[in-house]
Enzyme design. Structure first.
Site, PDB file in Angstrom:
ATOM      1  N   GLU A  95       1.047  -1.239  -0.086  1.00 25.84           N
ATOM      2  CA  GLU A  95       0.061   0.094  -0.163  1.00 25.84           C
ATOM      3  C   GLU A  95       0.928   1.106   0.136  1.00 25.84           C
ATOM      4  O   GLU A  95       2.030   1.321   0.499  1.00 25.84           O
ATOM      5  CB  GLU A  95      -0.994  -0.195   1.291  1.00 25.84           C
ATOM      6  CG  GLU A  95      -1.671   1.171   1.446  1.00 25.84           C
ATOM      7  CD  GLU A  95      -2.820   1.334   0.547  1.00 25.84           C
ATOM      8  OE1 GLU A  95      -2.568   1.627  -0.565  1.00 25.84           O
ATOM      9  OE2 GLU A  95      -4.153   1.586   0.699  1.00 25.84           O
ATOM     10  N   ASP A  96       0.379   2.282  -0.487  1.00 23.03           N
ATOM     11  CA  ASP A  96       1.072   3.450  -0.485  1.00 23.03           C
ATOM     12  C   ASP A  96       1.119   4.298   0.716  1.00 23.03           C
ATOM     13  O   ASP A  96       1.962   4.468   1.470  1.00 23.03           O
ATOM     14  CB  ASP A  96       0.448   4.573  -1.564  1.00 23.03           C
ATOM     15  CG  ASP A  96      -0.765   4.942  -1.391  1.00 23.03           C
ATOM     16  OD1 ASP A  96      -1.524   4.320  -0.796  1.00 23.03           O
ATOM     17  OD2 ASP A  96      -1.372   5.867  -2.259  1.00 23.03           O
ATOM     18  N   ASP A  99      -4.154   5.495   6.197  1.00 19.26           N
ATOM     19  CA  ASP A  99      -4.758   6.716   7.004  1.00 19.26           C
ATOM     20  C   ASP A  99      -5.850   6.211   7.951  1.00 19.26           C
ATOM     21  O   ASP A  99      -5.504   5.810   9.008  1.00 19.26           O
ATOM     22  CB  ASP A  99      -5.218   7.575   5.755  1.00 19.26           C
ATOM     23  CG  ASP A  99      -5.721   8.869   6.146  1.00 19.26           C
ATOM     24  OD1 ASP A  99      -5.530   9.329   7.452  1.00 19.26           O
ATOM     25  OD2 ASP A  99      -6.404   9.681   5.291  1.00 19.26           O
ATOM     26  N   THR A 100      -7.057   6.060   7.478  1.00 20.91           N
ATOM     27  CA  THR A 100      -8.028   5.789   8.424  1.00 20.91           C
ATOM     28  C   THR A 100      -7.892   4.326   8.792  1.00 20.91           C
ATOM     29  O   THR A 100      -8.398   3.735   9.728  1.00 20.91           O
ATOM     30  CB  THR A 100      -9.511   5.895   7.918  1.00 20.91           C
ATOM     31  OG1 THR A 100      -9.713   5.370   6.525  1.00 20.91           O
ATOM     32  CG2 THR A 100      -9.751   7.444   7.796  1.00 20.91           C
ATOM     33  N   GLY A 101      -7.452   3.449   7.710  1.00 21.67           N
ATOM     34  CA  GLY A 101      -7.288   2.038   7.805  1.00 21.67           C
ATOM     35  C   GLY A 101      -8.549   1.392   6.967  1.00 21.67           C
ATOM     36  O   GLY A 101      -8.413   0.160   7.043  1.00 21.67           O
ATOM     37  N   THR A 103      -9.346   1.175   3.879  1.00 21.75           N
ATOM     38  CA  THR A 103      -9.345   0.573   2.718  1.00 21.75           C
ATOM     39  C   THR A 103      -8.650  -0.753   2.882  1.00 21.75           C
ATOM     40  O   THR A 103      -9.071  -2.078   2.210  1.00 21.75           O
ATOM     41  CB  THR A 103      -8.448   1.303   1.931  1.00 21.75           C
ATOM     42  OG1 THR A 103      -8.866   2.535   1.821  1.00 21.75           O
ATOM     43  CG2 THR A 103      -7.866   0.922   0.428  1.00 21.75           C
ATOM     44  N   LEU A 104      -7.595  -0.926   3.836  1.00 24.63           N
ATOM     45  CA  LEU A 104      -6.806  -2.040   4.081  1.00 24.63           C
ATOM     46  C   LEU A 104      -7.742  -2.944   4.856  1.00 24.63           C
ATOM     47  O   LEU A 104      -7.606  -3.932   4.699  1.00 24.63           O
ATOM     48  CB  LEU A 104      -5.654  -1.690   5.043  1.00 24.63           C
ATOM     49  CG  LEU A 104      -4.377  -1.608   4.047  1.00 24.63           C
ATOM     50  CD1 LEU A 104      -3.299  -1.104   4.633  1.00 24.63           C
ATOM     51  CD2 LEU A 104      -4.113  -2.984   3.197  1.00 24.63           C
ATOM     52  N   ASP A 155      -1.382  10.832  -4.855  1.00 26.45           N
ATOM     53  CA  ASP A 155      -1.718  11.890  -5.463  1.00 26.45           C
ATOM     54  C   ASP A 155      -2.851  12.526  -4.721  1.00 26.45           C
ATOM     55  O   ASP A 155      -3.237  12.547  -3.635  1.00 26.45           O
ATOM     56  CB  ASP A 155      -2.637  11.425  -6.685  1.00 26.45           C
ATOM     57  CG  ASP A 155      -3.995  10.501  -6.110  1.00 26.45           C
ATOM     58  OD1 ASP A 155      -3.898   9.810  -5.087  1.00 26.45           O
ATOM     59  OD2 ASP A 155      -5.202  10.956  -6.373  1.00 26.45           O
TER      60      ASP A 155
HETATM   61  P1  IMP Z   1      -7.520   4.909   4.310  1.00 24.99           P
HETATM   62  O1  IMP Z   1      -8.756   3.919   3.890  1.00 24.99           O
HETATM   63  O2  IMP Z   1      -8.252   6.132   5.018  1.00 24.99           O
HETATM   64  O3  IMP Z   1      -6.434   4.078   4.989  1.00 24.99           O
HETATM   65  O4  IMP Z   1      -7.081   5.599   2.865  1.00 24.99           O
HETATM   66  C1  IMP Z   1      -5.958   5.016   2.373  1.00 24.99           C
HETATM   67  C2  IMP Z   1      -5.950   5.491   1.043  1.00 24.99           C
HETATM   68  O5  IMP Z   1      -6.055   6.899   0.931  1.00 24.99           O
HETATM   69  C3  IMP Z   1      -4.635   5.442   0.393  1.00 24.99           C
HETATM   70  O6  IMP Z   1      -4.311   4.118  -0.404  1.00 24.99           O
HETATM   71  C4  IMP Z   1      -4.249   6.756  -0.431  1.00 24.99           C
HETATM   72  O7  IMP Z   1      -4.726   6.466  -1.758  1.00 24.99           O
HETATM   73  C5  IMP Z   1      -5.325   7.888   0.267  1.00 24.99           C
HETATM   74  N1  IMP Z   1      -4.492   8.892   0.980  1.00 24.99           N
HETATM   75  C6  IMP Z   1      -4.542   8.790   2.353  1.00 24.99           C
HETATM   76  N2  IMP Z   1      -3.727   9.888   3.008  1.00 24.99           N
HETATM   77  C7  IMP Z   1      -3.284  10.297   1.805  1.00 24.99           C
HETATM   78  C8  IMP Z   1      -2.079  11.314   1.764  1.00 24.99           C
HETATM   79  O8  IMP Z   1      -1.899  11.964   2.690  1.00 24.99           O
HETATM   80  N3  IMP Z   1      -1.824  11.655   0.246  1.00 24.99           N
HETATM   81  C9  IMP Z   1      -2.388  10.955  -0.793  1.00 24.99           C
HETATM   82  N4  IMP Z   1      -3.173  10.061  -0.374  1.00 24.99           N
HETATM   83  C10 IMP Z   1      -3.747   9.622   0.732  1.00 24.99           C
HETATM   84 MG    MG Z   2      -5.075   7.831  -3.736  1.00 22.35          MG
END
Ligand code: IMP
Ligand code: MG
Length: 171
Positions: A95-96, A99-101, A103-104, A155
């Site tokens: 994963e790149d 953030d919130t977790g 997606t994973l 992005d």
């Molecule tokens: P989550 O589901 O909130 O953990 O989001 C994960 C996804 O949000 C990552 O795979 C990124 O594509 C996007 N994302 C979260 N934070 C950033 C950031 O600081 N810059 C760019 N993309 C982000």
């Molecule tokens: Mg993204």
């Protein structure tokens, strides 16, 4: 005009990926490793990481999106499934940024339903500020407390993935 504040240099990224690649190579020696890059943010990280892993392994991709702009839209869309059969294999999700977790956690649930032998997580950036779902990150290159970053695959509204280093984006 957006401002790009340098955060992690190309050299730092390269050095860290070398170390993580070595660790993965040791940990997965004698295992049946499949790297699964999460589209689209991980593709540049994945392409550098795979070349720092010295044991045989395969690559696949999974497509999940959740973001518009800098804030989560809450729902995760699984738009591309892996092509390889993952049953009985040692899967490492790449994963790149976590953030919130959300997606994973959704992807872990999905990949688990495909019956891998093991499932671990590797992320370029582990961002803590907005974590909502507990996620066990097994390999992480950099920790980030807060902020919105771009470059090296990451992005903002689909732009800036091509920047070779990582920048804090100030809109
Ligand atoms: P989550 O589901 O909130 O953990 O989001 C994960 C996804 O949000 C990552 O795979 C990124 O594509 C996007 N994302 C979260 N934070 C950033 C950031 O600081 N810059 C760019 N993309 C982000
Ligand atoms: Mg993204």
């Amino acid at each position: 005009m957006p401002q790009f504040i340098p955060l992690i240099s190309e050299a730092k990224i390269c050095e860290k990926i070398k170390q993580i690649g070595q660790k993965i190579s040791l940990d997965y020696n004698d295992k049946d490793l499949v790297l699964i890059g999460i589209l689209k943010g991980s593709i540049i990280f994945l392409s550098d990481l795979t070349r720092q892993i010295t044991i045989d392994h395969e690559i696949d991709l999974i497509g999940a999106s959740s973001y518009k702009g800098t804030s989560s839209i809450g729902k995760i869309n699984l738009y591309k499934k892996p092509v390889l059969n993952l049953s009985g294999r040692d899967v490492l999700l790449v994963e790149d940024i976590v953030d919130t977790g959300r997606t994973l956690s959704k992807l872990v649930e999905f990949v688990t339903s495909l019956h891998p032998k093991s499932l671990k997580i590797c992320t370029l950036i582990d961002k803590h500020e907005r974590r909502e779902v507990e996620i066990d990150v097994d390999y992480s290159c950099f920790l980030l407390e807060k902020g919105f970053i771009v470059g090296y695959g990451l992005d903002y509204n689909e732009k800036y993935r091509n920047l070779p280093a990582i920048y804090d984006l100030k809109l």
